[in-house]
Enzyme design. Structure first.
Site, PDB file in Angstrom:
ATOM      1  N   ARG A 103       0.808  -1.230   0.000  1.00 36.13           N
ATOM      2  CA  ARG A 103       0.000   0.000   0.000  1.00 36.13           C
ATOM      3  C   ARG A 103       0.840   1.280   0.000  1.00 36.13           C
ATOM      4  O   ARG A 103       0.624   2.183  -0.803  1.00 36.13           O
ATOM      5  CB  ARG A 103      -0.911   0.028   1.251  1.00 36.13           C
ATOM      6  N   THR A 104       1.802   1.358   0.916  1.00 35.52           N
ATOM      7  CA  THR A 104       2.539   2.620   1.084  1.00 35.52           C
ATOM      8  C   THR A 104       3.361   2.924  -0.160  1.00 35.52           C
ATOM      9  O   THR A 104       3.349   4.048  -0.654  1.00 35.52           O
ATOM     10  CB  THR A 104       3.445   2.523   2.333  1.00 35.52           C
ATOM     11  N   LYS A 149      25.449  -6.059  -1.686  1.00 39.05           N
ATOM     12  CA  LYS A 149      26.912  -6.266  -1.701  1.00 39.05           C
ATOM     13  C   LYS A 149      27.564  -5.614  -0.494  1.00 39.05           C
ATOM     14  O   LYS A 149      28.791  -5.571  -0.390  1.00 39.05           O
ATOM     15  CB  LYS A 149      27.515  -5.663  -2.972  1.00 39.05           C
ATOM     16  N   ARG A 196      11.412   3.728   3.761  1.00 35.82           N
ATOM     17  CA  ARG A 196      10.943   2.715   4.727  1.00 35.82           C
ATOM     18  C   ARG A 196      12.140   1.882   5.134  1.00 35.82           C
ATOM     19  O   ARG A 196      12.940   1.455   4.288  1.00 35.82           O
ATOM     20  CB  ARG A 196       9.869   1.826   4.121  1.00 35.82           C
ATOM     21  N   HIS A 241       4.858   5.710  11.621  1.00 36.15           N
ATOM     22  CA  HIS A 241       4.390   5.576  10.237  1.00 36.15           C
ATOM     23  C   HIS A 241       3.404   6.743  10.050  1.00 36.15           C
ATOM     24  O   HIS A 241       2.189   6.552  10.006  1.00 36.15           O
ATOM     25  CB  HIS A 241       3.717   4.215  10.056  1.00 36.15           C
TER      26      HIS A 241
HETATM   27  N1   CP Z   1      -0.144  -0.044   5.944  1.00 36.42           N
HETATM   28  C1   CP Z   1       1.045  -0.330   5.377  1.00 36.42           C
HETATM   29  O1   CP Z   1       2.079   0.258   5.716  1.00 36.42           O
HETATM   30  O2   CP Z   1       0.971  -1.317   4.425  1.00 36.42           O
HETATM   31  P1   CP Z   1       2.212  -1.765   3.510  1.00 36.42           P
HETATM   32  O3   CP Z   1       3.215  -2.427   4.403  1.00 36.42           O
HETATM   33  O4   CP Z   1       1.626  -2.684   2.477  1.00 36.42           O
HETATM   34  O5   CP Z   1       2.793  -0.513   2.894  1.00 36.42           O
END
Ligand code: CP
Length: 302
Positions: A54-55, A82, A104, A132
């Protein structure tokens, strides 16, 4: 602001401004032509060291809708495998003069580290168990669309709270409004330090009774170093949100889940796909909310 590292650093006014901007972008997204020329000529890179559906996809769509040039960095096919360090990867990317870095990472604090070492605007797309922020913003946006307000709502956050960056960001956001926040789950999955404004429940029925919003969290087995729950079967029995439990929440209450879901563990398929579920609306609203965040950040002039 140059970066969005966490909700903790934002004021209530900042949050309201982002949510109002997201509302305007949602209107743009409902037009035939869903793109605005606002950031034409600027570049964003999506740097994901952890898996995401999603993100990552909604950031990419948000960037493209803002007319940014977009680079997607795939860690598994990069020189990270590497042994290249995060710092060297960052400096390499910076050499391309990018304006926005969406990051991320599995380690808490990485987004702050990267932001301190680049002139690009850094957006935290989830760092370890820390924050998040765009998830909490899109959650608030989704609640506002349905309920018209955050103030006065009772919100239960259920499940694996100790490992959840989504729970932390939501806690910070909801605490800036006049909400009743409940943490509901087994003692082993609740944080040791819980703020005074949070009510704790060790029983699911009691915890969700009469609430307006239930936020179900994924059991994060990948972050559990030790036996936090006896088994998934037992967890599902005591803590899984099943259809009959919807009788305990308000009639017009909504159920949320940030995804990905473990269907049949923390949430039943019937609940996930019910009319009270906001789960797909949350996904949709990720685009407008992330457009608003990117639009409002200002990379440092170099
Ligand atoms: N909600 C969320 O962070 O989903 P993803 O890990 O799929 O990005």
């Amino acid at each position: 602001m140059k970066d969005l590292i966490g909700i903790k650093e934002l004021s209530k006014q900042d949050i309201e401004e982002i949510l109002n901007t997201a509302k305007a972008f949602k209107e743009v997204l409902q037009r035939d032509i869903k793109k605005v020329p606002t950031l034409r000529g600027r570049t964003a890179i999506n740097l994901f060291f952890e898996p995401s559906t999603r993100t990552r996809t909604s950031f990419e769509l948000a960037e493209k809708r803002l007319s940014l040039d977009v680079l997607n960095f795939s860690v598994s096919t990069s020189s990270v495998v590497k042994g290249e360090t995060l710092y060297d990867t960052l400096k390499t990317i910076e050499s391309y003069n990018v304006d926005y870095i969406v990051l991320r990472h599995s380690s808490s604090g990485t987004a702050k580290f990267v932001a301190e070492n680049t002139s690009a605007s850094v957006i935290n797309a989830g760092d370890g168990t820390n924050e998040h922020p765009t998830q909490a913003l899109l959650d608030a946006f989704s609640i506002l669309e349905i309920k018209g307000r955050l103030d006065g709502l009772k919100i239960a956050i259920v499940g694996d709270i100790i490992h959840s960056r989504v729970a932390r960001s939501n806690l910070y956001l909801l605490s800036k409004f006049d909400t009743e926040i409940r943490f509901v789950g087994p003692p082993t999955l609740l944080p040791q330090e819980i703020p005074d404004n949070v009510k704790i429940f060790f029983n699911l029925k009691e915890g969700i009774e009469d609430v307006d919003v239930v936020m179900i969290l994924r059991i994060q087995l990948e972050r559990q170093k030790g036996a936090f729950i006896p088994s998934l079967k037992e967890y599902s029995h005591f803590w899984g949100l099943k259809k009959d439990l919807l009788n305990y929440i308000k009639k017009d209450a909504v159920v949320m889940h940030p995804g990905p879901m473990n269907r049949g563990v923390e949430i039943s398929t019937e609940v996930a796909d019910s009319s009270q579920s906001l789960i797909l609306r949350q996904v949709t609203n990720g685009i407008a909310t992330r457009m608003a965040v990117i639009y409002m950040l200002k990379p440092k002039e170099v």
